[in-house]
Design an enzyme around this catalytic site. Sequence first.
Site, PDB file in Angstrom:
ATOM      1  N   TYR A  92       0.654  -6.436  -0.197  1.00  0.00           N
ATOM      2  CA  TYR A  92       0.830  -6.070  -1.596  1.00  0.00           C
ATOM      3  C   TYR A  92       0.540  -7.221  -2.558  1.00  0.00           C
ATOM      4  CZ  TYR A  92       3.129  -1.985   0.397  1.00  0.00           C
ATOM      5  OH  TYR A  92       3.410  -0.841   1.105  1.00  0.00           O
ATOM      6  N   TYR A 468       6.194   3.231  -4.154  1.00  0.00           N
ATOM      7  CA  TYR A 468       7.440   2.467  -4.165  1.00  0.00           C
ATOM      8  C   TYR A 468       7.183   0.965  -4.223  1.00  0.00           C
ATOM      9  CZ  TYR A 468       7.475   0.421   0.564  1.00  0.00           C
ATOM     10  OH  TYR A 468       7.209  -0.348   1.681  1.00  0.00           O
ATOM     11  N   ARG A 469       5.927   0.575  -4.143  1.00  0.00           N
ATOM     12  CA  ARG A 469       5.575  -0.839  -4.028  1.00  0.00           C
ATOM     13  C   ARG A 469       4.065  -0.928  -4.185  1.00  0.00           C
ATOM     14  NH1 ARG A 469       7.397  -3.723   1.572  1.00  0.00           N
ATOM     15  NH2 ARG A 469       6.965  -5.905   1.096  1.00  0.00           N
TER      16      ARG A 469
END
Length: 523
Positions: A92, A468-469
Amino acid sequence: MPQVLPDWLTPQQFQQAVKEMRAVVGDKWVFYEDGPALRSYRDAYSTLDDDAFLPSAVVAPDGVEEIQKILKIANDYRVPLWTISSGKNFAYGGPAPRKSGYVVVDLKRMNRIIEVNEEFAYALVEPGVTYFQLYEYIQKKGYKLWIDPAAPGWGSVLGNTLEHGVGYTPYGDHYMMHCGMEVVLADGTVLRTGQGSLPGTQCWQLFQYGFGPVLDGIFTQSNLGIVTKMGMWLMPEPPGYMPFMITYPNEDDLFAITEAVRPLKVNMVIPNGAFTVGLLWEAAVKTTKAQYSTAKGPLPDSTLKKIASDHKLGMWNFYAALYGPKPMMDNSFKLVRDALGSIPGAKFYFDGDRKGDPSWDYRVKLMRGIPNMTEFNIVNWVNGGAHIDFSPISPTRGEDAVKQYEMIKTRAHEYGFDYIGEFAVGWRDMHHVFQLIFNRSDEAERKRAHELFGVLIDEAAKAGYGEYRTHLAFMDQIAGTYDWNDGALWKLHHRLKDALDPNGILSPGKMGIWPKHMREEKA
């Protein structure tokens, strides 16, 4: 040094700020000149150019007092900082900052395990403590405790928890298992959450709440403070452990698998973080695409069947485990077998059935709290392999699982990529993780991956599925999808940011939360 600084900050001011930070931490712990040390903080898997997310300097403090001094300097010069725990979040965004012109505050030197309590099964750690480090410490001490690691064991225990990470044991919801934080605010104030705010507390790591509002959550996935200590509950070593895998031969088995697993999870018959894993995720751990095809684009069904046959895999492969005394595990397994084994073609595997199989071995380790790095083999699926994870949340419902799968697979194939994904099954939700594997040395392919990711965000949000991310490059886009009631939630985030960090020095733009002056600039 990349001199891409904010408009309000001159090169002379920036250099003076870095000089003063150097006096705080020592020459060894400041990286300023452009070179290998500074560029090691780039995002190695970015869909954009190397310089898109590259710090202008890095400072590595050791302790709360040094952090407070760095914050004072940053406030004096209005230098934007970007805090990382260990910088190993390569799904990420890695250790890179949101944009050039930032100073990365690397907390890797703060790697003390302050306490591991076997009686109450908890640890108190600093940001730089990795899963490997905590595991090895517990093993050396001989404590009968398990940790819950993320797939890459080199990551930070605290950092993964703050990013809402998940794992593989019954303690797999990491934020749910945290207990008590110490936080440094932008003005240097140090506070402790929950019972930690009571002087002489006996229960900081035992009870998650204190008196009054619970603030821990505002310091997760945010830029409202620097978390310097965190308590984590650990799992007492159970008297028994039964890992298992079930392979399913058909792509459309996903519906039945998801419907069967929901009551098992809601009722905690399966207590751990279970996973429904796609064929190519499993295969990529131990083979490469080039071994099966040199053609461009997604693999055809005939090749997928060949891979499944060669590696004794299904189109879907379900992993879970049972824990406890053998009679209890045996009784629970009857329910599992009746539900998940009733799907035609289901084949069960147990300990000893897949000796030497790396994809089996690493998951068996993770489900019993042993960190490792095997899953990173997946990036070798293509030459020049890099990855970026798209991870919308899904209800544990067959209809939604199939809808998400078809949506992502169709778009991935349209853009020339394989579907490599898995569903991490929680109590009532699933994290659907699609690993977009691409050749980073191929500029056109990198651009296609970037475009695909943006398309998936919008399509998922339109269907009611939120991320969510996410990767640094897509934080604003995803923040914009959480826009119920005219974006009331993000308006509150910005009000908190302006109140707690009026100079906007802490990780501006993290999760789409910008300080007021940068919001006005963007507008």
